[in-house]
Design a protein around this motif. Structure first.
Motif, short mmCIF file in Angstrom:
data_model
loop_
_atom_site.label_atom_id
_atom_site.label_comp_id
_atom_site.label_asym_id
_atom_site.label_seq_id
_atom_site.Cartn_x
_atom_site.Cartn_y
_atom_site.Cartn_z
N LEU A 187 0.83 -1.20 0.00
CA LEU A 187 0.00 0.00 0.00
C LEU A 187 0.87 1.25 0.00
O LEU A 187 1.83 1.35 0.75
N THR A 188 0.50 2.22 -0.81
CA THR A 188 1.15 3.52 -0.80
C THR A 188 0.32 4.48 0.04
O THR A 188 -0.87 4.24 0.28
N PRO A 189 0.91 5.58 0.51
CA PRO A 189 0.10 6.55 1.25
C PRO A 189 -1.12 7.03 0.47
O PRO A 189 -2.21 7.20 1.05
N ALA A 190 -0.96 7.25 -0.83
CA ALA A 190 -2.09 7.70 -1.65
C ALA A 190 -3.18 6.62 -1.71
O ALA A 190 -4.38 6.93 -1.66
N GLU A 191 -2.78 5.37 -1.79
CA GLU A 191 -3.75 4.28 -1.87
C GLU A 191 -4.46 4.09 -0.53
O GLU A 191 -5.66 3.82 -0.48
N ILE A 192 -3.72 4.23 0.56
CA ILE A 192 -4.33 4.17 1.89
C ILE A 192 -5.41 5.24 2.02
O ILE A 192 -6.51 4.98 2.51
N ALA A 193 -5.09 6.44 1.56
CA ALA A 193 -6.07 7.53 1.64
C ALA A 193 -7.28 7.26 0.76
O ALA A 193 -8.43 7.49 1.17
N ALA A 194 -7.05 6.75 -0.44
CA ALA A 194 -8.14 6.55 -1.39
C ALA A 194 -9.01 5.35 -1.06
O ALA A 194 -10.20 5.33 -1.40
N CYS A 195 -8.43 4.34 -0.41
CA CYS A 195 -9.13 3.07 -0.20
C CYS A 195 -9.48 2.81 1.26
O CYS A 195 -9.69 1.66 1.66
N SER A 196 -9.53 3.86 2.07
CA SER A 196 -9.98 3.72 3.46
C SER A 196 -11.40 4.24 3.56
O SER A 196 -11.63 5.45 3.47
N PRO A 197 -12.40 3.36 3.74
CA PRO A 197 -13.79 3.82 3.81
C PRO A 197 -14.04 4.90 4.86
O PRO A 197 -14.86 5.79 4.65
N GLN A 198 -13.30 4.85 5.95
CA GLN A 198 -13.47 5.83 7.03
C GLN A 198 -13.22 7.25 6.55
O GLN A 198 -13.77 8.22 7.09
N ARG A 199 -12.38 7.38 5.52
CA ARG A 199 -11.99 8.71 5.06
C ARG A 199 -12.87 9.22 3.92
O ARG A 199 -12.65 10.33 3.42
N HIS A 200 -13.81 8.40 3.47
CA HIS A 200 -14.64 8.79 2.33
C HIS A 200 -16.09 8.38 2.58
O HIS A 200 -16.63 7.49 1.92
N ILE A 201 -16.73 9.00 3.54
CA ILE A 201 -18.10 8.66 3.87
C ILE A 201 -19.03 9.63 3.15
O ILE A 201 -19.12 10.80 3.50
N ALA A 202 -19.68 9.10 2.12
CA ALA A 202 -20.63 9.89 1.35
C ALA A 202 -21.99 9.22 1.42
O ALA A 202 -22.18 8.24 2.15
N ALA A 203 -22.94 9.73 0.67
CA ALA A 203 -24.27 9.14 0.66
C ALA A 203 -24.20 7.69 0.20
O ALA A 203 -23.53 7.38 -0.80
N GLY A 204 -24.88 6.82 0.92
CA GLY A 204 -24.85 5.42 0.57
C GLY A 204 -25.94 4.64 1.27
O GLY A 204 -26.80 5.21 1.95
N ALA A 205 -25.89 3.33 1.09
CA ALA A 205 -26.93 2.46 1.61
C ALA A 205 -26.87 2.36 3.14
O ALA A 205 -25.80 2.50 3.74
N PRO A 206 -28.01 2.12 3.78
CA PRO A 206 -27.99 1.84 5.22
C PRO A 206 -27.01 0.72 5.52
O PRO A 206 -26.97 -0.29 4.80
N THR A 207 -26.24 0.88 6.58
CA THR A 207 -25.12 -0.01 6.85
C THR A 207 -25.17 -0.54 8.28
O THR A 207 -25.34 0.23 9.22
N LEU A 208 -25.02 -1.85 8.40
CA LEU A 208 -24.85 -2.49 9.70
C LEU A 208 -23.38 -2.86 9.85
O LEU A 208 -22.83 -3.63 9.05
N VAL A 209 -22.74 -2.27 10.84
CA VAL A 209 -21.34 -2.58 11.16
C VAL A 209 -21.35 -3.57 12.32
O VAL A 209 -21.77 -3.23 13.43
N ALA A 210 -20.90 -4.78 12.04
CA ALA A 210 -20.93 -5.84 13.05
C ALA A 210 -19.51 -6.29 13.37
O ALA A 210 -18.66 -6.37 12.48
#
Length: 270
Positions: A187-210
């Motif tokens: 992983l590169t720093p740019a890829e970590i930033a782009a592929c971390s869901p925590q950093r890109h929370i936009a409109a989306g489906a209802p989510t259950l985190v278990a």
């Protein structure tokens, strides 16, 4: 003296903090049991195996039918830290959703180091694009465990996805990029930033985190932090600590139609 590199942990501490298999007495035995249960489920149900959503050898999926016409779809993405395991290892999990009237689609994807994280994420998007016309507008739940939980969260904004079940996921890739897990992922720093869901929370489906209530503290923190971040962003998200479960026992709960996860998922968005 070793240097702390993440939340007060050294690299060795970090490797231990994310070693789900390291705390098990007999991980090979557990996987043999999973595979035996999965083989039995395949034998007992109508299934189309190794359908392709792309040209790659691992760009495949299995479709298990519950026997109901126009059943909603439950797509399951397996874990293995993006670098191990196959869909056939975890087919037994389909028993729970199928008993609740879902067709189950078991997703496969190319593993690291053959594929980068960016490529793996894109493959799941390609799978969803492929499935969208085939489910003909039926509800689709996108679920995944561990690395699969990460991949499910990455696609909660896909137009085909009606709900998400992210189980024991990795939602911020920074600690993954600092330890031994990154030897294959690169992983590169740019890829970590782009592929971390925590950093890109936009409109989306209802989510259950278990997450299992008995999991490693870092896995629990990742789930807790992601669910909280979704809520702060105004997104519909529920958090479930599955009682009495570690990182692998949560899959037994998923395989149970009366389990905590499927029960909570049925209430999601109401």
């Amino acid at each position: 003296m070793a240097t702390a590199i993440y939340r007060g942990m050294t690299r060795q501490d970090l490797d231990t903090a994310y070693s789900n298999t390291g705390r098990l007495a007999d991980f090979p035995g557990l996987m043999r049991d999973f595979r035996a249960r999965s083989a039995a489920l395949y034998a007992e149900h109508d299934c189309r195996r190794d359908l392709h959503y792309g040209p790659g050898a691992r760009q495949t999926y299995d479709w298990l039918s519950c026997g109901r016409p126009d059943a909603p779809a439950f797509v399951f993405i397996h874990g293995g830290y993006w670098q191990s395991c196959v869909k056939e290892d975890f087919a037994f999990c389909a028993a729970g959703p199928m008993a609740r009237g879902h067709d189950v689609i078991l997703a496969e994807y190319t593993l690291a180091p053959e594929a980068s994280m960016t490529q793996i994420v894109a493959e799941i998007g390609r799978l969803l694009d492929h499935l969208a016309p085939r489910i003909a507008g039926r509800p689709l739940c996108l679920a995944g465990h561990s690395a699969g939980g990460h991949l499910a969260a990455m696609h909660r904004g896909h137009p085909a996805v009606g709900s998400v079940l992210a189980i024991s996921g990795l939602f911020d890739l920074e600690p993954i990029g600092l330890g031994a897990l990154n030897d294959k992922l690169q992983l590169t720093p740019a890829e970590i930033a782009a592929c971390s869901p925590q950093r890109h929370i936009a409109a989306g489906a209802p989510t259950l985190v278990a997450v299992g209530a008995g999991e490693l503290p870092e896995l629990m923190r990742q789930s807790d932090d992601y669910a909280a971040a979704c809520r702060r962003a105004g997104q519909p998200a529920a958090l479930l600590h599955v009682a009495g479960c570690d990182h692998f026992q949560v899959l037994d709960d998923l395989a149970d139609p009366a389990g905590a996860q499927l029960t909570a998922l049925a209430r999601l968005g109401r």
